[in-house]
Enzyme design. Structure first.
Site, PDB file in Angstrom:
ATOM      1  N   ASN A  18       0.882  -1.179   0.000  1.00  0.00           N
ATOM      2  CA  ASN A  18       0.000   0.000   0.000  1.00  0.00           C
ATOM      3  C   ASN A  18       0.909   1.216   0.000  1.00  0.00           C
ATOM      4  O   ASN A  18       1.471   1.573   1.024  1.00  0.00           O
ATOM      5  CB  ASN A  18      -0.882  -0.020   1.260  1.00  0.00           C
ATOM      6  N   LYS A  55       0.192   4.232  -0.247  1.00  0.00           N
ATOM      7  CA  LYS A  55      -0.440   5.463   0.299  1.00  0.00           C
ATOM      8  C   LYS A  55      -0.177   6.606  -0.681  1.00  0.00           C
ATOM      9  O   LYS A  55      -0.044   6.377  -1.875  1.00  0.00           O
ATOM     10  CB  LYS A  55       0.069   5.775   1.704  1.00  0.00           C
ATOM     11  N   HIS A  92      -9.547   0.962   4.673  1.00  0.00           N
ATOM     12  CA  HIS A  92      -8.267   1.183   5.376  1.00  0.00           C
ATOM     13  C   HIS A  92      -8.526   2.127   6.551  1.00  0.00           C
ATOM     14  O   HIS A  92      -9.348   3.044   6.459  1.00  0.00           O
ATOM     15  CB  HIS A  92      -7.239   1.796   4.415  1.00  0.00           C
ATOM     16  N   GLU A 110      -6.978   4.564   7.647  1.00  0.00           N
ATOM     17  CA  GLU A 110      -6.804   6.000   7.349  1.00  0.00           C
ATOM     18  C   GLU A 110      -8.056   6.554   6.675  1.00  0.00           C
ATOM     19  O   GLU A 110      -8.429   7.707   6.894  1.00  0.00           O
ATOM     20  CB  GLU A 110      -5.537   6.201   6.494  1.00  0.00           C
ATOM     21  N   GLU A 119      -5.464  -5.063  10.463  1.00  0.00           N
ATOM     22  CA  GLU A 119      -4.470  -4.020  10.671  1.00  0.00           C
ATOM     23  C   GLU A 119      -4.788  -3.262  11.954  1.00  0.00           C
ATOM     24  O   GLU A 119      -5.620  -2.340  11.939  1.00  0.00           O
ATOM     25  CB  GLU A 119      -4.493  -3.033   9.499  1.00  0.00           C
ATOM     26  N   GLY A 129       2.179   2.335  10.683  1.00  0.00           N
ATOM     27  CA  GLY A 129       3.092   3.464  10.537  1.00  0.00           C
ATOM     28  C   GLY A 129       3.739   3.898  11.844  1.00  0.00           C
ATOM     29  O   GLY A 129       4.335   4.970  11.923  1.00  0.00           O
ATOM     30  N   SER A 188       3.288  -2.088  10.340  1.00  0.00           N
ATOM     31  CA  SER A 188       4.745  -2.057  10.542  1.00  0.00           C
ATOM     32  C   SER A 188       5.432  -3.386  10.227  1.00  0.00           C
ATOM     33  O   SER A 188       6.382  -3.769  10.912  1.00  0.00           O
ATOM     34  CB  SER A 188       5.079  -1.577  11.960  1.00  0.00           C
TER      35      SER A 188
HETATM   36  C1  PEP Z   1      -0.822   0.143   5.832  1.00  0.00           C
HETATM   37  O1  PEP Z   1      -0.816   1.286   5.410  1.00  0.00           O
HETATM   38  O2  PEP Z   1      -1.719  -0.610   5.478  1.00  0.00           O
HETATM   39  C2  PEP Z   1       0.257  -0.279   6.729  1.00  0.00           C
HETATM   40  C3  PEP Z   1       0.202  -1.464   7.258  1.00  0.00           C
HETATM   41  O3  PEP Z   1       1.271   0.623   6.947  1.00  0.00           O
HETATM   42  P1  PEP Z   1       2.708   0.317   7.650  1.00  0.00           P
HETATM   43  O4  PEP Z   1       3.203  -0.979   7.077  1.00  0.00           O
HETATM   44  O5  PEP Z   1       3.559   1.486   7.260  1.00  0.00           O
HETATM   45  O6  PEP Z   1       2.460   0.231   9.111  1.00  0.00           O
END
Ligand code: PEP
Length: 252
Positions: free
Chosen positions: A10, A12, A96, A98, A168, A174, A213
Site C-alpha cells: 500500500n 499510500k 483502510h 486511514e 491491521e 506506521g 509495521s
Molecule cells: C498500511 O498502510 O496498510 C500499513 C500497514 O502501513 P505500515 O506498514 O507502514 O504500518
C-alpha cells in the site's frame, strides 16, 4: 495445498513517475522466482496506468487504495470500480483505517465499496482493526466483528469468497510497533472462527493478511503463524529491498 499467500503493498500517497518505475522494475525482476504466493501493489490513482503498462506482462498485480461505492454520477473527486477495471486493477483496498479515521468512512459505506468492487470483478482487500484505546478497553473483538459483520449483513458470507481480509491494528500502522505474532494470530483466528460460524468452507479458504509495521525483519515470524496468509505492507513497500525480502519470505 492450502491458501496461496499474498503480499500487497500500500503505497499510500507516495511516489512519482520516476520513483515508481525504478521501484516496480526491481520488484518485478527480483520477485520473479516467487512461488505459490501473489504480489500486489496498490498505487495512487494517477499511477494506475503506469502500473498497468509496467506490470501487465509480469507476475505482479496492481490495484487501488480506495474505490467509490457509487457507479457513476455527480460525485466530484470519486473514482468508480468500472473506471479501475478499465485499467486492469485486480484489487482495491476498502476500509483502510486511514480512510475510516481521516475521511469518516463507516462500516456501511465500506461494505458498499466492497460490493461495488466485486460487481466489477475487482477483489476487495477489506481492512479491519481496532485502535489502541479500543484494545485497552477490551473492545477489540467487538469492533472487528462489527466491521466484518457489516459486509456479511449486506452481501452474505459467501461474498467473502472473492475477497481478501487484512487485519491491521490501528496502533501498529506506521508506528513501528508491530503486533506480536501471537497477538496477530489470536485476532486472525477470531476472524476466521467468526466466518466459520456461518460457512466453514469460506472461512478455510479466505486469505487474512496482517498489516502494521511489517518489515523484512519481522515478516517471517508473522507469516509463519497458521492463520496469517500474507501481509499488507505500507512504509516498507516503498523500499525495494524490504518489499522484495518480504515477498520472498512469503512463499508456501
Ligand atoms: C498500511 O498502510 O496498510 C500499513 C500497514 O502501513 P505500515 O506498514 O507502514 O504500518
Amino acid at each position: 495445498m492450502g491458501r496461496t499467500k499474498i503480499v500487497a503493498g500500500n503505497w499510500k500517497m507516495h511516489g512519482s513517475l520516476d520513483q515508481n518505475q525504478a521501484l516496480l522494475e526491481v520488484v518485478v525482476s527480483e520477485t520473479r522466482s516467487m512461488q505459490n504466493a501473489s504480489c500486489v501493489v496498490c498505487v495512487p490513482y494517477p499511477y494506475i496506468p503506469q502500473a498497468k503498462s509496467l506490470l501487465q506482462d509480469s507476475h505482479v498485480a496492481w490495484g487501488a487504495q480506495n474505490i467509490s461505492q457509487h457507479h457513476q454520477g455527480a460525485y466530484t473527486g470519486e473514482v468508480s470500480a468500472e473506471m479501475l477495471a478499465e485499467f486492469g486493477c485486480q484489487y482495491a483496498i476498502v476500509g483502510h483505517s486511514e480512510r475510516r479515521l481521516l475521511f469518516g468512512e463507516g462500516n456501511k459505506v465500506v461494505a458498499e465499496k466492497f460490493k461495488a468492487a466485486q460487481q466489477c470483478s475487482i477483489i476487495p482487500i477489506l481492512c479491519l482493526g481496532e485502535t489502541l484505546e479500543q484494545r485497552e478497553s477490551g473492545e477489540a473483538e467487538q469492533v472487528i466483528a462489527g466491521q466484518l459483520d457489516a459486509v456479511i449483513d449486506l452481501l452474505g458470507v459467501e461474498a467473502l469468497e472473492r475477497s481478501v481480509i487484512a487485519y491491521e491494528p490501528v496502533w501498529a500502522i506506521g508506528t513501528g510497533k508491530t503486533a506480536t505474532p501471537q497477538q496477530a494470530q489470536d485476532v486472525h483466528k477470531f476472524i476466521r472462527n467468526r466466518i466459520a460460524m456461518q460457512n466453514e468452507r469460506v472461512a478455510d479458504d479466505i486469505r487474512i493478511l496482517y498489516g502494521g509495521s511489517v518489515k523484512a525483519s519481522n515478516a517471517v515470524e508473522l507469516i509463519a503463524m497458521p492463520d496469517i496468509d500474507g501481509g499488507l505492507i505500507g512504509g516498507a513497500s516503498l523500499v525495494a529491498e524490504e518489499f522484495i525480502s518480504i515477498c520472498m519470505a512469503t512463499q508456501n
